[in-house]
Scaffold this active site. Structure first.
Site, PDB file in Angstrom:
ATOM      1  N   HIS A  24       2.854   7.429  -2.025  1.00 29.72           N
ATOM      2  CA  HIS A  24       3.982   6.746  -2.663  1.00 29.72           C
ATOM      3  C   HIS A  24       3.572   5.347  -3.122  1.00 29.72           C
ATOM      4  CE1 HIS A  24       8.294   5.823  -3.293  1.00 29.72           C
ATOM      5  NE2 HIS A  24       7.933   4.602  -2.942  1.00 29.72           N
ATOM      6  N   GLU A  25       2.976   4.596  -2.218  1.00 30.94           N
ATOM      7  CA  GLU A  25       2.575   3.231  -2.567  1.00 30.94           C
ATOM      8  C   GLU A  25       1.413   3.219  -3.556  1.00 30.94           C
ATOM      9  OE1 GLU A  25       4.491   0.928  -1.832  1.00 30.94           O
ATOM     10  OE2 GLU A  25       5.690   2.009  -0.357  1.00 30.94           O
ATOM     11  N   HIS A  28       2.840   3.136  -6.997  1.00 32.47           N
ATOM     12  CA  HIS A  28       3.206   1.778  -7.415  1.00 32.47           C
ATOM     13  C   HIS A  28       1.959   0.962  -7.770  1.00 32.47           C
ATOM     14  CE1 HIS A  28       7.349   2.381  -6.430  1.00 32.47           C
ATOM     15  NE2 HIS A  28       7.180   2.425  -5.118  1.00 32.47           N
TER      16      HIS A  28
END
Length: 370
Positions: A24-25, A28
């Site tokens: 997920h990170e 980003h």
């Protein structure tokens, strides 16, 4: 529970959550780099850093002790109005988040949930290409003692074709039909030894220990046909289908809670995830991959909910900014973020309460008190 089971649960939980949060990170992070935003910190976990190092681009990578999430801190993420003069002086021209277009900022935020869906797809493809896609048949593998199925004299090998007047399309259809009719007298049409046979049956009933509505229970274990490794093109197709089906089923589950078809007490929190991680891990790595794929889809969808503090909430603000041509007022954002924090904190406490209730903690405390 033995010590090794606790260790298996802990290790499985940290591994599962670590992989999901990392991807997920990473979404980003990579999107920020693509859009020209410098990333100051990439942290796995919360709290003081146990390990940290700085790469050539100037990003500090951290591993922290509380494995309940993570974060990426883009350079200049704070609004210029909130930044101190010292912070402004340290900004790198052209590399700050707030200076980018609304579309670039939206891409950076959206990339996190998107990477969760990509991870789920990759895990499903890997699973189908190596272990295959198991198929659960509406054939009775075993009958549970004292169940409605035993009372109706169902036998191993019976294939359930119809419940009442409803033709059964598969196992999920059979389970859903039974669940909606607790205590109802009906008939089953089964195929036994090549012949069709009608069996009278009173569907069993189980009451949710946490006060939820009663659910019908048949009391059988369905037969599972082991999967065969699929060729890569078929695995890719099956992975895409499984990812989409998981999205639909998850959204349907959320809708059932909001529409009252299921109680909110069915919500589980981090303790439940930890418990399930340990339970799934004992069935092998393939089962763990499947569980991770399901959780990854859930994490992606949850982050897209339009709740301030979540990625979806920020995307709503960016959509409004794109339409109006100017950002949402500072006051509205502050109130929204405070409301979002209260909502998420309440949800965390509520789900944790559900977890502890399902583990029997409060019943145990009550016995001590009384």
């Amino acid at each position: 529970m033995m010590i090794h089971e606790y260790l298996r649960t802990l290790i499985s939980f940290v591994f599962v959550l670590g992989v999901l949060v990392t991807f997920h990170e990473l979404g980003h992070y990579l999107a920020a780099r693509w859009r020209g935003v410098h990333v100051e910190v990439f942290s796995l976990g919360f709290g003081p850093a146990l390990f940290k190092w700085r790469d050539k681009s100037g990003t500090e990578w951290r591993i922290c002790p509380i494995p309940l999430g993570g974060y990426v801190r883009p350079h200049g993420f704070d609004d210029p109005e909130d930044a101190t003069e010292e912070q402004k002086a340290a900004w790198i021209p052209g590399r700050t988040f707030h200076d980018k277009s609304v579309w670039s900022r939206a891409i950076v935020i959206l990339a996190g949930p998107v990477f969760n869906f990509i991870l789920a797809f990759v895990l499903f493809v890997l699973l189908f290409a190596t272990a295959g896609q198991p198929h659960v048949r509406n054939e009775v593998a075993s009958v549970l003692p004292g169940s409605a199925a035993q009372n109706a004299a169902l036998q191993k090998g019976d294939v359930i074709l119809r419940i009442g007047t409803h033709d059964i399309a598969g196992v999920e259809d059979a389970q859903a039909t039974v669940a909606q009719t607790p205590g109802q007298k009906t008939t089953l049409l089964v195929q036994r030894n090549g012949q069709s046979l009608e069996v009278p049956l009173t569907i069993g009933s189980t009451q949710d220990s946490r006060g939820g509505p009663a659910r019908g229970l048949l009391g059988v274990v369905f037969a599972v046909e082991p999967g065969k490794a699929l060729p890569l093109p078929q695995a890719v197709s099956a992975g895409a289908k499984a990812t989409w089906n998981t999205v639909v089923q998850t959204l349907n589950g959320v809708w059932q809670i909001f529409s009252g078809q299921h109680t909110a007490r069915d919500l589980g929190g981090p303790l439940k995830i930890a418990q399930l991680s340990g339970q799934v891990a004992q069935y092998g790595f393939a089962s763990l991959l499947s569980f991770m794929a399901l959780l990854s889809v859930n994490l992606g969808l949850i982050n897209l909910f339009p709740v301030p503090l979540l990625d979806g909430g920020r995307l709503v603000f960016y959509a409004i900014e794109a339409i109006r041509g100017r950002p949402v007022s500072k006051r509205v954002q502050e109130v929204s973020f405070q409301t979002g924090f209260a909502l998420l904190a309440g949800l965390f406490l509520f789900s944790t309460f559900n977890d502890l209730s399902s583990f029997g903690l409060f019943r145990w405390v009550a016995t001590l008190a009384g």
